[in-house]
Design an enzyme around this catalytic site. Structure first.
Site, PDB file in Angstrom:
ATOM      1  N   PHE A 228       1.462 -11.681  -2.766  1.00  0.00           N
ATOM      2  CA  PHE A 228       0.812 -10.491  -2.205  1.00  0.00           C
ATOM      3  C   PHE A 228      -0.339 -10.091  -3.132  1.00  0.00           C
ATOM      4  O   PHE A 228      -0.456  -8.953  -3.573  1.00  0.00           O
ATOM      5  CB  PHE A 228       1.810  -9.327  -2.070  1.00  0.00           C
ATOM      6  CG  PHE A 228       3.089  -9.687  -1.359  1.00  0.00           C
ATOM      7  CD1 PHE A 228       3.149  -9.748   0.027  1.00  0.00           C
ATOM      8  CD2 PHE A 228       4.238  -9.985  -2.086  1.00  0.00           C
ATOM      9  CE1 PHE A 228       4.327 -10.079   0.674  1.00  0.00           C
ATOM     10  CE2 PHE A 228       5.419 -10.317  -1.446  1.00  0.00           C
ATOM     11  CZ  PHE A 228       5.468 -10.368  -0.057  1.00  0.00           C
ATOM     12  N   ASP A 250      -1.962 -14.609  -0.403  1.00  0.00           N
ATOM     13  CA  ASP A 250      -2.139 -13.430   0.436  1.00  0.00           C
ATOM     14  C   ASP A 250      -2.442 -13.883   1.861  1.00  0.00           C
ATOM     15  O   ASP A 250      -2.951 -14.990   2.063  1.00  0.00           O
ATOM     16  CB  ASP A 250      -3.279 -12.549  -0.097  1.00  0.00           C
ATOM     17  CG  ASP A 250      -3.163 -11.109   0.370  1.00  0.00           C
ATOM     18  OD1 ASP A 250      -2.584 -10.294  -0.376  1.00  0.00           O
ATOM     19  OD2 ASP A 250      -3.645 -10.806   1.476  1.00  0.00           O
ATOM     20  N   CYS A 340       6.944  -0.181  -4.001  1.00  0.00           N
ATOM     21  CA  CYS A 340       6.116   1.024  -3.926  1.00  0.00           C
ATOM     22  C   CYS A 340       6.652   1.976  -2.863  1.00  0.00           C
ATOM     23  O   CYS A 340       5.961   2.908  -2.448  1.00  0.00           O
ATOM     24  CB  CYS A 340       4.664   0.668  -3.646  1.00  0.00           C
ATOM     25  SG  CYS A 340       4.401  -0.149  -2.057  1.00  0.00           S
TER      26      CYS A 340
END
Length: 396
Positions: A228, A250, A340
């Site tokens: 990522f 990605d 996150c």
């Protein structure tokens, strides 16, 4: 006279602890007809004044508190003071880390609920996610123009959460339009291209600044898989610290192209850094089948969970990807893994990673814990401000 919100019995407890939210279930009655985003006074069930906040009739968070001072006016002077204080709290970190890109306002943690403001060199990007933030848009812009003369202000209020506030997405210039929305920022001696109009969030992930620096400390001589990768900023620190090789992965070719530009910007184009456009989950399984291994893997996925209803499936996703990564690591390999998602609490994330180690048949040791950078503070009255969790692990 402003409209008044009266709470149900016992629902004042969180406000007495200075938590800045009033939920719809806590509201008993409303006196007056407040508009969307208008400032209201909040009282307990006995009529005692508690706070001033922005009214949002469609949101579960019915009021977001601006002030716990009954005499404070929510006007231009209020917002100017909040912006000035936020800047002063960050000056030390800005000077210490030589930053030209940083978060100026982190919402509730800076006493401005629903407001995110990031500064990228000569650009300022505003993200106004609550009814109150939207209501005071032009007051904020006026203050920013005075505090940062010559800066160009852009709005990135293109987040789904605005719908919960009864607001439509908004993007565009709040000052005179500029030909380009690109700039270069610097952190810890590394330069980074940012496009404030097309980049993720407000243009970039400023919160991972210290984690990127930490990754570089483990990189020397290692083969590294950066999952990522977005615009490749973890790989910049790894390459600058003499990694043997780095592979950025990605799904966005645009992000991978920007990663290449970032390498050139930092005179690192001669380093062995490559990019692969692929789904990370798919590629990790492919590498496992091919018995390919790495000395170090970085997992910095997007947010997997937006609501409590998604938490179980998110845990499965985090567990799966960490298990796959551990199976690709050489003995004593290093794993940097992140979440996150604010709803993914630290202890739960630790458990998910530990369970992944069991499924992978690996021994795992936590050697360092990482978190959001200092310009993303967590106010003591608002623990929800802590969202970014990172673990540096050694895997046998």
């Amino acid at each position: 006279m402003s409209s008044r919100i009266y709470l149900n019995v016992g629902r004042e407890k969180s406000l007495l602890r200075k938590h800045p939210w009033v939920f719809s279930k806590g509201v008993n009655k409303i006196k007056g007809k407040p508009m969307l985003g208008e400032t209201v006074d909040v009282f307990d069930s006995k009529g005692n004044w508690l706070a001033k906040g922005a009214y949002s009739p469609e949101s579960q968070i019915r009021v977001r508190v601006w002030s716990f001072d009954e005499n404070e006016q929510i006007d231009r002077a209020f917002f100017f003071k909040k912006l000035t204080l936020a800047q002063s709290r960050r000056n030390y970190f800005i000077d210490r880390d030589k930053l030209t890109g940083y978060r100026l306002i982190a919402g509730e943690s800076d006493g401005l609920p629903g407001i995110t403001i990031d500064k990228y060199d000569n650009f300022i990007v505003c993200q106004l996610l609550s009814a109150g933030a939207d209501f005071h848009r032009y007051t904020l812009v006026d203050c920013l123009k005075e505090l940062y003369p010559g800066c160009h202000i852009y709005e990135r209020s293109d987040v789904d959460v605005r719908k919960k506030e009864g607001l439509e997405p908004v993007t565009g210039w709040l000052t005179e339009p500029q030909e380009s929305t690109e700039c270069v920022i610097e952190e810890h001696g590394i330069k980074i291209h940012v496009d404030i109009a097309t980049g993720h969030k407000t243009g970039f992930y400023l919160d991972q600044r210290d984690s990127r620096l930490a990754a570089g400390k483990y990189a020397k001589g290692k083969s590294i898989l950066n999952c990522f990768s977005y615009t490749g900023t973890f790989s910049l620190h790894c390459a600058a610290n003499d990694a043997k090789e780095v592979i950025n992965v990605d799904v966005s070719q645009t992000a991978l192209d920007m990663a290449k530009r970032n390498l050139e910007l930092n005179a690192l184009a001669d380093k062995k850094v490559t990019g692969i456009k692929e789904d990370v989950f798919k590629l990790l399984r492919q590498y496992r089948a091919e018995k390919k291994t790495f000395d170090m893997i970085i997992l910095d996925p997007p947010k997997f969970v937006d609501s409590k209803a998604q938490l179980t499936s998110a845990c499965r996703g985090y567990k799966d990807i960490n298990m796959l990564a551990m199976q690709l690591l050489k003995p004593k390999g290093i794993l940097l893994t992140f979440s996150c998602s604010g709803l993914m609490e630290s202890n739960l994330f630790n458990k998910v990673v530990a369970d992944a180690a069991l499924d992978a048949g690996k021994n795992l040791y936590y050697v360092e814990r990482l978190h959001q950078a200092a310009d993303h503070p967590v106010a003591s009255n608002y623990p929800e401000g802590y969202y970014l969790k990172g673990l540096v692990c050694q895997v046998d």
